[in-house]
Design a protein around this motif. Structure first.
Motif, PDB file in Angstrom:
ATOM      1  N   HIS A  34       0.919  -1.389   0.005  1.00 40.37           N
ATOM      2  CA  HIS A  34      -0.031   0.128   0.169  1.00 40.37           C
ATOM      3  C   HIS A  34       0.941   1.355   0.100  1.00 40.37           C
ATOM      4  O   HIS A  34       0.572   2.165  -0.748  1.00 40.37           O
ATOM      5  CB  HIS A  34      -0.970   0.043   1.176  1.00 40.37           C
ATOM      6  CG  HIS A  34      -1.816   1.243   1.314  1.00 40.37           C
ATOM      7  ND1 HIS A  34      -2.845   1.297   0.396  1.00 40.37           N
ATOM      8  CD2 HIS A  34      -1.810   2.499   2.027  1.00 40.37           C
ATOM      9  CE1 HIS A  34      -3.348   2.483   0.824  1.00 40.37           C
ATOM     10  NE2 HIS A  34      -2.757   3.029   1.749  1.00 40.37           N
ATOM     11  N   ALA A  35       1.846   1.170   0.916  1.00 36.57           N
ATOM     12  CA  ALA A  35       2.643   2.467   0.891  1.00 36.57           C
ATOM     13  C   ALA A  35       3.537   2.441  -0.575  1.00 36.57           C
ATOM     14  O   ALA A  35       3.768   3.705  -0.805  1.00 36.57           O
ATOM     15  CB  ALA A  35       4.044   2.415   2.004  1.00 36.57           C
ATOM     16  N   ILE A  36       3.899   1.644  -1.090  1.00 38.77           N
ATOM     17  CA  ILE A  36       4.690   1.606  -2.455  1.00 38.77           C
ATOM     18  C   ILE A  36       3.376   2.242  -3.459  1.00 38.77           C
ATOM     19  O   ILE A  36       3.944   2.993  -4.261  1.00 38.77           O
ATOM     20  CB  ILE A  36       5.109   0.444  -2.851  1.00 38.77           C
ATOM     21  CG1 ILE A  36       6.185  -0.165  -2.093  1.00 38.77           C
ATOM     22  CG2 ILE A  36       5.394   0.267  -4.403  1.00 38.77           C
ATOM     23  CD1 ILE A  36       6.550  -1.691  -2.243  1.00 38.77           C
ATOM     24  N   ARG A  37       2.421   1.880  -3.503  1.00 34.63           N
ATOM     25  CA  ARG A  37       1.248   2.325  -4.505  1.00 34.63           C
ATOM     26  C   ARG A  37       1.172   3.559  -4.171  1.00 34.63           C
ATOM     27  O   ARG A  37       1.016   4.453  -5.051  1.00 34.63           O
ATOM     28  CB  ARG A  37       0.039   1.403  -4.212  1.00 34.63           C
ATOM     29  CG  ARG A  37      -0.993   1.620  -5.100  1.00 34.63           C
ATOM     30  CD  ARG A  37      -2.151   0.881  -4.904  1.00 34.63           C
ATOM     31  NE  ARG A  37      -1.865  -0.646  -4.988  1.00 34.63           N
ATOM     32  CZ  ARG A  37      -2.071  -1.329  -3.873  1.00 34.63           C
ATOM     33  NH1 ARG A  37      -2.486  -0.778  -2.839  1.00 34.63           N
ATOM     34  NH2 ARG A  37      -1.683  -2.542  -3.778  1.00 34.63           N
ATOM     35  N   GLN A  38       0.757   4.154  -2.797  1.00 31.75           N
ATOM     36  CA  GLN A  38       0.761   5.529  -2.553  1.00 31.75           C
ATOM     37  C   GLN A  38       1.886   6.404  -2.885  1.00 31.75           C
ATOM     38  O   GLN A  38       1.697   7.723  -3.624  1.00 31.75           O
ATOM     39  CB  GLN A  38       0.606   5.635  -1.131  1.00 31.75           C
ATOM     40  CG  GLN A  38      -0.726   5.176  -0.583  1.00 31.75           C
ATOM     41  CD  GLN A  38      -1.998   5.963  -1.175  1.00 31.75           C
ATOM     42  OE1 GLN A  38      -2.489   5.077  -2.149  1.00 31.75           O
ATOM     43  NE2 GLN A  38      -2.461   6.794  -0.614  1.00 31.75           N
ATOM     44  N   GLY A  39       3.267   5.975  -2.600  1.00 32.22           N
ATOM     45  CA  GLY A  39       4.468   6.846  -3.258  1.00 32.22           C
ATOM     46  C   GLY A  39       4.377   6.688  -4.615  1.00 32.22           C
ATOM     47  O   GLY A  39       4.627   7.960  -5.048  1.00 32.22           O
ATOM     48  N   TYR A  40       4.024   5.695  -5.299  1.00 32.56           N
ATOM     49  CA  TYR A  40       3.824   5.782  -6.874  1.00 32.56           C
ATOM     50  C   TYR A  40       2.991   6.997  -7.326  1.00 32.56           C
ATOM     51  O   TYR A  40       3.187   7.717  -8.211  1.00 32.56           O
ATOM     52  CB  TYR A  40       3.648   4.473  -7.383  1.00 32.56           C
ATOM     53  CG  TYR A  40       3.749   4.502  -8.868  1.00 32.56           C
ATOM     54  CD1 TYR A  40       4.594   4.374  -9.865  1.00 32.56           C
ATOM     55  CD2 TYR A  40       2.369   4.340  -9.560  1.00 32.56           C
ATOM     56  CE1 TYR A  40       4.754   4.515 -11.005  1.00 32.56           C
ATOM     57  CE2 TYR A  40       2.469   4.352 -10.836  1.00 32.56           C
ATOM     58  CZ  TYR A  40       3.529   4.301 -11.616  1.00 32.56           C
ATOM     59  OH  TYR A  40       3.435   4.553 -13.046  1.00 32.56           O
ATOM     60  N   ASN A  41       1.850   6.867  -6.686  1.00 32.53           N
ATOM     61  CA  ASN A  41       0.881   7.710  -7.486  1.00 32.53           C
ATOM     62  C   ASN A  41       1.086   9.121  -6.898  1.00 32.53           C
ATOM     63  O   ASN A  41       0.713  10.171  -7.753  1.00 32.53           O
ATOM     64  CB  ASN A  41      -0.691   7.411  -6.698  1.00 32.53           C
ATOM     65  CG  ASN A  41      -1.216   6.115  -7.223  1.00 32.53           C
ATOM     66  OD1 ASN A  41      -0.985   5.526  -8.384  1.00 32.53           O
ATOM     67  ND2 ASN A  41      -2.023   5.195  -6.263  1.00 32.53           N
ATOM     68  N   SER A  42       1.889   9.393  -5.731  1.00 34.90           N
ATOM     69  CA  SER A  42       2.047  10.817  -5.732  1.00 34.90           C
ATOM     70  C   SER A  42       3.253  11.438  -6.391  1.00 34.90           C
ATOM     71  O   SER A  42       3.604  12.700  -6.275  1.00 34.90           O
ATOM     72  CB  SER A  42       2.443  11.117  -3.856  1.00 34.90           C
ATOM     73  OG  SER A  42       3.433  10.300  -3.551  1.00 34.90           O
TER      74      SER A  42
END
Length: 73
Positions: A34-42
């Motif tokens: 989840h943290a990886i996905r959020q970082g990618y999206n940001s």
């Protein structure tokens, strides 16, 4: 599969981080995915090449630290 020295764009970094996440215990994987996905999206719209290199370098270092943290347990 690119090595960590050949990661040059956000998609390669995203895939690398997800592969590293598989090395973690199953209870921690969902959190870090989840943290990886959020970082990618940001950061997906980042255009400054120096900032992209900085993000890639920091992300790889953080991933290594996290994997080492869980492997010592």
């Amino acid at each position: 599969m690119p090595s960590k020295t050949t990661i040059t764009n956000s998609l390669q970094l995203y895939k690398y981080l997800l592969r590293e996440c598989k090395k973690l215990p199953s209870e921690a994987q969902s959190h870090y995915k989840h943290a990886i996905r959020q970082g990618y999206n940001s950061h997906v719209d980042e255009t400054d090449p120096d900032r992209i290199k900085q993000i890639i370098t920091r992300s790889i270092a953080d991933a290594e630290w996290i994997v080492n943290k869980y492997s010592k347990k």
